[in-house]
Every structure is written in structure tokens, then in C-alpha cells.
Design an enzyme around this catalytic site. Sequence first.
Site, PDB file in Angstrom:
ATOM      1  N   ASP A 210     -14.354  -8.773   8.857  1.00  0.00           N
ATOM      2  CA  ASP A 210     -14.527  -9.738   7.800  1.00  0.00           C
ATOM      3  C   ASP A 210     -14.406  -9.365   6.177  1.00  0.00           C
ATOM      4  OD1 ASP A 210     -16.697  -8.233   7.442  1.00  0.00           O
ATOM      5  OD2 ASP A 210     -18.057  -9.611   7.987  1.00  0.00           O
TER       6      ASP A 210
ATOM      7  N   TYR B  71       0.725 -11.867   8.623  1.00  0.00           N
ATOM      8  CA  TYR B  71       0.407 -12.263  10.036  1.00  0.00           C
ATOM      9  C   TYR B  71       1.333 -13.553  10.388  1.00  0.00           C
ATOM     10  CZ  TYR B  71      -3.519  -9.155   9.556  1.00  0.00           C
ATOM     11  OH  TYR B  71      -4.108  -8.107   9.055  1.00  0.00           O
TER      12      TYR B  71
ATOM     13  N   LYS C 131       0.762  -1.122  -0.062  1.00  0.00           N
ATOM     14  CA  LYS C 131       0.103   0.045  -0.011  1.00  0.00           C
ATOM     15  C   LYS C 131       1.009   1.136   0.205  1.00  0.00           C
ATOM     16  CE  LYS C 131      -3.790  -1.094   2.967  1.00  0.00           C
ATOM     17  NZ  LYS C 131      -4.233  -0.653   4.259  1.00  0.00           N
TER      18      LYS C 131
ATOM     19  N   ASP D 164      12.853  20.777 -25.937  1.00  0.00           N
ATOM     20  CA  ASP D 164      13.704  20.347 -24.657  1.00  0.00           C
ATOM     21  C   ASP D 164      15.018  20.984 -24.638  1.00  0.00           C
ATOM     22  OD1 ASP D 164      14.132  19.286 -22.313  1.00  0.00           O
ATOM     23  OD2 ASP D 164      14.660  17.374 -22.824  1.00  0.00           O
TER      24      ASP D 164
END
Length: 432
Positions: A91, A75, A44, A204
Site C-alpha cells: 500500500d 505494469y 532507480k 592540470d
Amino acid sequence: MKTVYLGLSGDIIHPGIINIIKEASKHGEVIVGLLTDSAIASHKRLPYLTWEQRFNVVENIKGVCKVVPQEEWSYIPNLKKYKPNAIIHGDDWKSGHLSKEREEVIALMKEMGGQVIEIPYTKGVNSSALNEAMRSLGTTPDIRLKTLRRLIQIKKPIRIMEAHSGISALIIENIEVEKKDGVHSFDGIWSSSLTDSASKGKPDIEAVDLTTRLLDLANILECTTKPIIFDGDTGGKPEHFVFTVRTLERNGISAVIIEDKIGLKKNSLFGTEVNQELASIEEFSEKLSAGKRAQVTKDFMIIARLESLIAGMPVSDALERARAYVTAGADGIMIHSKEKSGDDIKEFCQKFRAEYTGIPIILVPTTYNHFTEEELTSWGATIIIYANHMLRSSYPAMKNTAESILTNERSLEADKLCMSIQEIIELIPGGK
Ligand code: SPV
Ligand code: MG
């Protein structure tokens, strides 16, 4: 007394979290496994607060007995280590990418004679919804600036994508792809001189000045929270570069990359011939040092970009320059090449890594784009920049639409090439 394990990131505390802690404490003493930055970053976005700040908040919540670090997204290692009598989870993990994790936890808890407690997920008020809301509120320059260094410490590779407008930056801010190993997203934004000039219809050639670049960047800053790396071209004269550094820092930009070229600047990937002269090592080193002396925070990064390979010089020249630039204070080394094989880049990365384990290497794999992020990381790359792809992909899309309207003398056929007005309104934060 029985123990109940609860994994949390603890970045945003909301009623759903208080509820699950309350429920957990009915079954025993609550041990919170507080996910570390690296455990979270593998799946995340990086939390807003550091682990220590989150620890401080969570250990003071009523009902929490103990807070331990959870170093992995899974876990399992902590369940084996702390052997709780139960684990509690919302849940929501019954479906989606967490369902595999759930199966493994259920199997392990069964083996250990423990219990899995599942409680209804609090709809509406949950971390994902709040994260979304926080994103639309934005961030502070200070938090944004620090994020790049935090990411460098915990994540490889760091994926950066070019943006040249608010809308292209919004895509980078929000896009996520669910993969087997978690949700992939971009870690930050590249403010490219090439795509910034091109989006204005200009070449550029370092002709677009800093003030104009920053005016455009303001739109990106307003609608995003991710760290930004700024393409500083050559950095100009040392006297000017020190102002650039301060201005970027003040705006919350995390890093500037400057290249060791001199003379009229051309884009490094232009043409096949060698088209650029290199700065002297001493001169460029002095510019880097002047920039480092000028910065106010300890977090801002000045990255030296080596143009040796673009200028037809060997890897040994790039290495000699890299050593000098690191000594001058560079916080990272970007090595550039237009060689398709990637052999030169690989050789440089491996040799540089053998000498410097901790200095970030930044790669821009535009020409050697057949290598995966995993391969580039195995050479020693820290940050991978996709330098121009948002602009290059938008142009053909716009061209097709324009051609369709000219061909059909109406816009009906072009509609399928476009997002709806409703979608575009909803895309903009606060637009709904
Ligand atoms: C840019 O994006 O403007 C760069 C990277 O400087 S490159 O175009 O690959 O030289
Ligand atoms: Mg550039």
C-alpha cells in the site's frame, strides 16, 4: 485457477517479499513480472544482480508459479498481455511518485473485471532500506567495473558527474531528484584530472602522477558503488599506459579516457587560442591497441578522446581519427570542444553516428551547456559527463564562508551557509 500478478525487481529478497508472495498465492497462481534492467534503470539504480540471476532466484521461491519479464516500469503493458484476475501491491504506492501508476492500474483492472489487492507495506524491511544498507557495505571491484557496460546497453543518456573527494562522490552516489518521468540520479563518477589537481592546489598539466591519483580515488572507491570513468590524460607512453590499464582494472574502474595530444599538456578548455599539438594517428592508435591487449577483463573500456576541435582542426579530421581509433580497438569516442555554439560537436556526432551505430559517443558539455541531455542524446550521445561542477561549486561556497568569518570576526553569521555537525556525521555511511 485464478492468476495474481506481482511486479518485482527481485534484487534483494527479504521477508516483505516472501509475505506478499504468500498473500498473493491465497488469491490464485502467482505470476511474477520481473522488471528488466532497463525498466528499473529508468527509475532507480541498476540492480546488483543481472536479470538472469534474479530470474533464477525468484522462480525458485515457494508460491511463485511463473516468472515473466516486465520490460516497462509501468505494469499496464503486462497486465494487458497476461490479463491476470488480480494484481497485488504494497500500500506504499498510495502516495508519492507511484500514486499515478496506481490510479492507472486500478482503472485498467476495473475495465478488465479484475481486482487490485493492497497489503500493508512491510516497514523497516523493504527493498529501499536494504538497498541503503547494501550501499554502505559497498560493492566489489568486479561488479562495479561491469556496471558501465550494462548501463550502456539499457540507458540513454548515461549521466556522469565529476567527483574529486570522498564527500563529493557521496553526493553523487546518493542524490536523487523526483521528476515526472521518475527519479533522476547520476549513473556514475568522473575522476577528472582538472578537478583532482585543482583540489590539491595544482595545475592540470599531467603533473599529478597515477599513484597519487589512485590514492585519492581510494577514498571515492570506499564510499561509493557507482561506476567510475577515469580521466587518463594522454595515457603517457604506451609502455606506461598498459600498467595504467591493469591498475585501473584491478581497482574496479570501468573505463579510462585518453586524449590524442602531445607535448606539455594543458587543460583543453584553457584560453581561447589553439594551444595543443595532436599526436599522429598511428602513434595514438598503437597506444590504444596496446591498452586493449593489456586488459584482463572483457568489460574494461578504453575510450579515445579526440582533441581535433580543440586544436583548431575541422570535423573531418576528428572523423578520420575516430575511424582509425575504433579500428585500433577503442570502445568509445569522446569528442571535445570549447566552441560555445555546439555546432561542431553536433556535426561530428551526427556524421559519426551515421557510420557507427553501436560505438558509444561521450560528450563533455561544459561550454555548450545550454543543450539539454535530451538534445545531446538526439545527436547520438551515449554518455554525458559533467566534468568539473562539484569542484567549481564548492569553491565559491567555501570562499563565502571564509569571507563571512573575516567580516564578522565570528562564525555565527557563517553558520547558515554551513550544514550542521550532526548532518555531516549522519551523511557518512556508518557515522550515525
Ligand atoms: C578533466 O575534467 O580533467 C578533463 C575534461 O579532462 S576538460 O577539463 O573539459 O578538458
Ligand atoms: Mg583532464
